[in-house]
Design a protein around this motif. Sequence first.
Motif, PDB file in Angstrom:
ATOM      1  N   PRO A 543      -0.089  -7.223  -6.148  1.00 40.76           N
ATOM      2  CA  PRO A 543      -0.554  -6.870  -4.800  1.00 40.76           C
ATOM      3  C   PRO A 543       0.427  -6.072  -3.945  1.00 40.76           C
ATOM      4  O   PRO A 543       0.041  -5.068  -3.357  1.00 40.76           O
ATOM      5  N   SER A 544       1.687  -6.482  -3.903  1.00 43.84           N
ATOM      6  CA  SER A 544       2.601  -5.773  -2.995  1.00 43.84           C
ATOM      7  C   SER A 544       2.796  -4.329  -3.453  1.00 43.84           C
ATOM      8  O   SER A 544       2.834  -3.395  -2.652  1.00 43.84           O
ATOM      9  N   GLN A 545       2.909  -4.174  -4.749  1.00 42.24           N
ATOM     10  CA  GLN A 545       3.086  -2.844  -5.318  1.00 42.24           C
ATOM     11  C   GLN A 545       1.811  -2.020  -5.126  1.00 42.24           C
ATOM     12  O   GLN A 545       1.840  -0.831  -4.835  1.00 42.24           O
ATOM     13  N   SER A 546       0.709  -2.705  -5.285  1.00 40.01           N
ATOM     14  CA  SER A 546      -0.597  -2.084  -5.153  1.00 40.01           C
ATOM     15  C   SER A 546      -0.787  -1.528  -3.741  1.00 40.01           C
ATOM     16  O   SER A 546      -1.286  -0.424  -3.540  1.00 40.01           O
ATOM     17  N   GLU A 547      -0.332  -2.286  -2.742  1.00 40.75           N
ATOM     18  CA  GLU A 547      -0.419  -1.828  -1.355  1.00 40.75           C
ATOM     19  C   GLU A 547       0.414  -0.577  -1.130  1.00 40.75           C
ATOM     20  O   GLU A 547      -0.017   0.362  -0.466  1.00 40.75           O
ATOM     21  N   ALA A 548       1.626  -0.600  -1.681  1.00 40.08           N
ATOM     22  CA  ALA A 548       2.515   0.547  -1.495  1.00 40.08           C
ATOM     23  C   ALA A 548       1.891   1.797  -2.116  1.00 40.08           C
ATOM     24  O   ALA A 548       1.929   2.884  -1.536  1.00 40.08           O
ATOM     25  N   LEU A 549       1.305   1.616  -3.288  1.00 38.20           N
ATOM     26  CA  LEU A 549       0.680   2.739  -3.973  1.00 38.20           C
ATOM     27  C   LEU A 549      -0.501   3.273  -3.169  1.00 38.20           C
ATOM     28  O   LEU A 549      -0.636   4.477  -2.929  1.00 38.20           O
ATOM     29  N   HIS A 550      -1.342   2.328  -2.719  1.00 37.56           N
ATOM     30  CA  HIS A 550      -2.525   2.706  -1.955  1.00 37.56           C
ATOM     31  C   HIS A 550      -2.123   3.454  -0.681  1.00 37.56           C
ATOM     32  O   HIS A 550      -2.692   4.494  -0.338  1.00 37.56           O
ATOM     33  N   ALA A 551      -1.109   2.915   0.007  1.00 34.46           N
ATOM     34  CA  ALA A 551      -0.664   3.521   1.258  1.00 34.46           C
ATOM     35  C   ALA A 551      -0.164   4.944   1.006  1.00 34.46           C
ATOM     36  O   ALA A 551      -0.479   5.871   1.760  1.00 34.46           O
ATOM     37  N   GLU A 626     -17.105  -1.009   7.185  1.00 30.46           N
ATOM     38  CA  GLU A 626     -16.544  -2.344   7.010  1.00 30.46           C
ATOM     39  C   GLU A 626     -16.497  -2.736   5.527  1.00 30.46           C
ATOM     40  O   GLU A 626     -15.503  -3.264   5.035  1.00 30.46           O
ATOM     41  N   GLU A 627     -17.601  -2.439   4.845  1.00 34.74           N
ATOM     42  CA  GLU A 627     -17.681  -2.748   3.425  1.00 34.74           C
ATOM     43  C   GLU A 627     -16.666  -1.903   2.627  1.00 34.74           C
ATOM     44  O   GLU A 627     -16.028  -2.380   1.699  1.00 34.74           O
ATOM     45  N   ILE A 628     -16.511  -0.663   3.052  1.00 31.70           N
ATOM     46  CA  ILE A 628     -15.541   0.208   2.384  1.00 31.70           C
ATOM     47  C   ILE A 628     -14.137  -0.379   2.501  1.00 31.70           C
ATOM     48  O   ILE A 628     -13.395  -0.455   1.531  1.00 31.70           O
ATOM     49  N   SER A 629     -13.776  -0.834   3.723  1.00 26.02           N
ATOM     50  CA  SER A 629     -12.406  -1.345   3.848  1.00 26.02           C
ATOM     51  C   SER A 629     -12.235  -2.647   3.067  1.00 26.02           C
ATOM     52  O   SER A 629     -11.138  -2.922   2.564  1.00 26.02           O
ATOM     53  N   ARG A 630     -13.310  -3.427   2.936  1.00 28.74           N
ATOM     54  CA  ARG A 630     -13.203  -4.628   2.099  1.00 28.74           C
ATOM     55  C   ARG A 630     -12.913  -4.225   0.643  1.00 28.74           C
ATOM     56  O   ARG A 630     -12.064  -4.792  -0.022  1.00 28.74           O
ATOM     57  N   ARG A 631     -13.608  -3.187   0.209  1.00 27.65           N
ATOM     58  CA  ARG A 631     -13.460  -2.791  -1.191  1.00 27.65           C
ATOM     59  C   ARG A 631     -12.132  -2.109  -1.490  1.00 27.65           C
ATOM     60  O   ARG A 631     -11.728  -2.005  -2.635  1.00 27.65           O
ATOM     61  N   LEU A 632     -11.498  -1.601  -0.438  1.00 22.85           N
ATOM     62  CA  LEU A 632     -10.218  -0.927  -0.662  1.00 22.85           C
ATOM     63  C   LEU A 632      -9.048  -1.793  -0.197  1.00 22.85           C
ATOM     64  O   LEU A 632      -7.946  -1.301   0.007  1.00 22.85           O
TER      65      LEU A 632
END
Length: 726
Positions: A543-551, A626-632
């Motif tokens: 998760p933490s790495q995933s957030e950095a990548l997504h950001a 809202e649904e989009i942000s849940r999915r991302l």
Amino acid sequence: MTSTAAAAVVEKAGIAMRILVFGPPSGQIQASIDKAAQINKKHGPFDALFVLGDLFAPSDARDRSEQQERDLVEGTITFPIKTYFMHSSTASQSILERLHSSFEDIESASSGRVTRIAENLYCIGRQGVARIGRSGPVDGSASEGLQVAWIGGTWNGALKGVPAEDAVKATFMTRNSIESLLSHPSFEDRDALIARAQAISSSSSTSNGAPATLKEAREAAQRATTSSEALTEAKAAIAAIPPIDILLTNAWPSGISLFVPEEKLPHPTARTWGSPAIATLLLRGKPRYCFSLAPGPDGGAMDLNGGAIDGIIGLDTSTRRTGVYFERAPYKNSPHAHVAASSTRFLSIARFGNADKKKWFGAFNLVPAIEMDRLQRAAAGKAPDGCTANPFGSSTPGGASGRSSQAEAFAKRERGNGEIDALDSGANYRWAGQPTRGRGKRIRRDPHDGGANGLPQKPDVPLPPGLSRRGPIIPVGPADCWFCLSNPQAAKHLIVSIGTECYISLPKGQLPSSSDADSNVPGGGHVLIVPIAHTPSIFAPEPSQSEALHAEMNAWRKAISLAFASFGSVAVSWEIGRSPGTNSTRIGHLQAQSVPVAKELAGESLEQFFRDSAKECGYVFEERAEEISRRLDTTQQDADERQKLGDYLRVDLGEKTWMLDMLPEMTGHFSLQFVRETLARYLKKPDRADWRKCARSDAIETAETNAFRDAFEPFAKEVVGEEEDG
Ligand SMILES: [Zn+2]
């Protein structure tokens, strides 16, 4: 263990050898002798001096140094320390002749024999492995001295591999050299030996249930013996492999910068440096130390397309001339490495006497692995401070258990004036085997984040939590992935910019054609955002790495949109994530794409066209924000949920983010080209739907990349920060 026989008799603690490593003097013979004398007087005596790169001047600058070079090989002037240099193809004809007259035959000049040229001067050839003792080279069977391996020549990435050519004349690292090294016992593939033995054991232990007959029972017993014997034999075999203390190379191994945080890199382009052949040498040889050189001026020569022959984009000539001083945090080797080599230290040294005063030498106290007693081995076997996972992929995860004062020590040294530092006493004064406690501040670290640097701990494809590694998943590794920068086949001429998590590149075969009259963005503007790590979706890493990548992917998308906007265009972007292992045995490399669409063509008509196109294909867009942000939501911790979220198709039409629903019944029918095809139809360029028909020559692609890079640079800075001037 066979080595205990000798050890049991008498265990004497090994005594450190003092060694010096110099960056390439390139003809500055007298100056390097003088410097060696100075350092030796102040901090010596040293047992060996290893010279990386060329001792002799390049062929176009030899006039000034020719006399010194001749004096050196004739023994008129001498180094104060036993000095070992690799075969130099740049040496003048007379020097080469002089050197070769010292060899028994030409072949030995290239085959890695250590040849004494003059007092304190040894040529070690193009590649090889030798035992270097305190009084010079010793026999490989001796129980003293450092096991030193080396590979000479410069790396030329444009050659796509290592050519076999006349070893004496070749400037470049040759295929013969690599193969010759890999066939040396010290490069025996320990991991493969054990894996083969384990395969034998597991195949014999997976018989179907309990034996029903006496015959079956006997066979089972027989198999059990064979399997345990196979493992014992494999373990004995790897115990007998002499560990490599030092590997000397003239090029970085590709991928060595993985798990190194951006701010620690010696140059913004450093992640693209290096040779995959050298990475193989490190993975197989598991040396304790690797001393290396940054890409040099030779690699900067232009190829036919106007790109550097070593394929590195954006590396200024001044850095090429000076080299870099870079000390990587140690990385962990596989558990089958020799205990003294359980981690590897990598150090890149700048060019001798460079004007920028970058550190051009290293001084080390090393107890040869073969001389270590039990305590020294135990100390050496401990993961050192700040140890990272193995960047080359087949090490065990979780190497970063130590506290990182190494990083700060490194930072302190970096500020030094290029002179020798911290000569503590002790077994390994530079890189002591014992962790240094209570010195410096600890680096604060997220407990969920394995590495001190925020990069993923698992070097190979990270699987989502809960997904077993025992499945039939064969990850596509860096070796055969087009999007992994460490793959020599990766199209490096298309790279635009490199960030911490991702790099930006043009695709092969853009949708817009840069030569079209309606092309607003320089170079065409179709770009890829590609994670540097081989990952199939933004949800695949921890998760933490995933957030950095997504950001960072979002940051790049934004920078690209702003760049397009400055050319009157709107970005249409898409990103296809796949959860690993759902219906595929191969794990792909995630990427997002962006294509510029002229502003007047964007908006409602574009959106409606996409809705209709989806409908025709039997898909539907989710448009609710809202649904989009849940999915991302990459902060999602639930493993099952992450697995589900991992399959997605995100489409950004200007400011709007939609997700295309990929229903289960569509699995296998879904066209990965859906967005491109739809967009090509919308832009009335149906012939550009298939990228294969749009691919251009390397020369045109290079020109397009350069044009886009110039236009994009101010926007890229928002993501990567200002690049330092070279
Ligand atoms: Zn990849």
